[in-house]
Design a protein around this motif. Structure first.
Motif, PDB file in Angstrom:
ATOM      1  N   PRO A  85      23.863  11.163  87.090  1.00 57.97           N
ATOM      2  CA  PRO A  85      22.783  12.012  87.599  1.00 57.97           C
ATOM      3  C   PRO A  85      21.858  11.221  88.509  1.00 57.97           C
ATOM      4  O   PRO A  85      21.560  10.067  88.271  1.00 57.97           O
ATOM      5  N   LYS A  86      21.428  11.891  89.577  1.00 58.86           N
ATOM      6  CA  LYS A  86      20.544  11.226  90.530  1.00 58.86           C
ATOM      7  C   LYS A  86      19.637  12.250  91.157  1.00 58.86           C
ATOM      8  O   LYS A  86      20.102  13.169  91.836  1.00 58.86           O
ATOM      9  N   ALA A  87      18.381  12.140  90.956  1.00 56.20           N
ATOM     10  CA  ALA A  87      17.422  13.093  91.511  1.00 56.20           C
ATOM     11  C   ALA A  87      17.507  13.088  93.031  1.00 56.20           C
ATOM     12  O   ALA A  87      17.628  12.041  93.672  1.00 56.20           O
TER      13      ALA A  87
ATOM     14  N   SER B 293      20.086  17.290  91.039  1.00 57.30           N
ATOM     15  CA  SER B 293      20.278  16.069  90.249  1.00 57.30           C
ATOM     16  C   SER B 293      21.708  15.858  89.772  1.00 57.30           C
ATOM     17  O   SER B 293      22.054  14.762  89.331  1.00 57.30           O
TER      18      SER B 293
END
Length: 270
Positions: free
Chosen positions: A264-266, A255
């Motif tokens: 943030p990026k899953a 993430s």
């Protein structure tokens, strides 16, 4: 444009080599006495400060631009002293760093002689190479231009990232409730290594201060080496190798950006 005083620069470089050798000999003696080679990490920042001051003094009579000389001296000194104080305080328990313990645990023959070859000589060489923008800038004769001030702004951004990131991590570790957990808030929400990213920015900024005047642009490989070491060699990879078994760290990797700050990026990998 006045000619760059190459002969004087080389004399100053030789002085820096001698100063770094003396510093590393002293650090090695302390390390042997304390039976831990992690003391070289505290001396790392001070080595750059030493080079900056030696070159500053050596260039006093060589018509280098005083504005650039003082700017480079102040920026390098502030960065190096802060880093040394932070690492020294962090290592106040007197224990060996796990990195050096792993490197030297299965050493054939003398552990200390092996440390000289694997730790002290390489770090001394890297220090001298990375500090080339500082050394060249002390002899550059053009007045400060916009690129130098832009570099100072980049340096400031790096210092803030590095200092705030280190402070957030120290505060997180000081809370017993966080033992075994992963810091994923503050700057650490946007990059897994805000301190290393800040360090890279600092040296890009110092390079730009040097590149503002010929032949400073020729030292571009110095910040490139620092970035490569932090992002791909001794900084990020070794830290993540040590952290990888901690619960929640694999999810943190997916993430959170590995180096450059990003939202943030899953699902995003390293």
């Amino acid at each position: 444009m006045p000619a760059f005083p190459l002969t004087e620069f080389l004399a100053g470089f030789a002085l820096s080599v001698g100063g770094v050798v003396v510093l590393l000999v002293l650090v090695f003696a302390v390390a042997v006495a304390q039976k831990r080679h992690a003391v070289i990490d505290t001396a790392w920042g001070l080595g750059f400060v030493l080079v900056a001051w030696l070159t500053f003094l050596a260039s006093m009579n060589d018509d280098g631009d005083d504005g650039r000389r003082w700017l480079m001296l102040i920026l390098t000194t502030v960065w190096g002293v802060r880093l040394a104080v932070h690492i020294g305080w962090r290592a106040r328990d007197g224990k060996e760093d796990p990195r050096y313990e792993a490197m030297l645990s299965d050493t054939p023959g003398s552990r200390n002689l092996y440390a000289i070859r694997r730790v002290y000589v390489p770090q001394g060489a890297v220090l001298l190479f990375v500090s080339l923008p500082v050394q060249v800038a002390m002899y550059s004769q053009a007045a400060l231009g916009w690129l130098a001030w832009f570099g100072a702004a980049i340096w400031l951004a790096g210092m803030l990232f590095e200092t705030v990131g280190d402070a957030q991590l120290s505060a997180f570790k000081s809370n017993p409730a966080n033992r075994g957990k992963v810091l994923d808030s503050g700057l650490w929400r946007y990059t897994r290594h805000p301190n290393y990213f800040g360090d890279a920015l600092v040296w890009i900024g110092l390079f730009l201060v040097a590149a503002d005047s010929w032949p400073g642009v020729l030292t571009v490989l110095s910040p490139a080496l620092m970035y490569w070491a932090l992002a791909h060699k001794t900084g990020k990879p070794l830290t993540e190798q040590r952290m990888n078994s901690r619960p929640g760290y694999r999810e943190y990797i997916t993430s959170t950006s590995g180096f450059f700050p990003l939202p943030p990026k899953a699902g995003r990998g390293a």
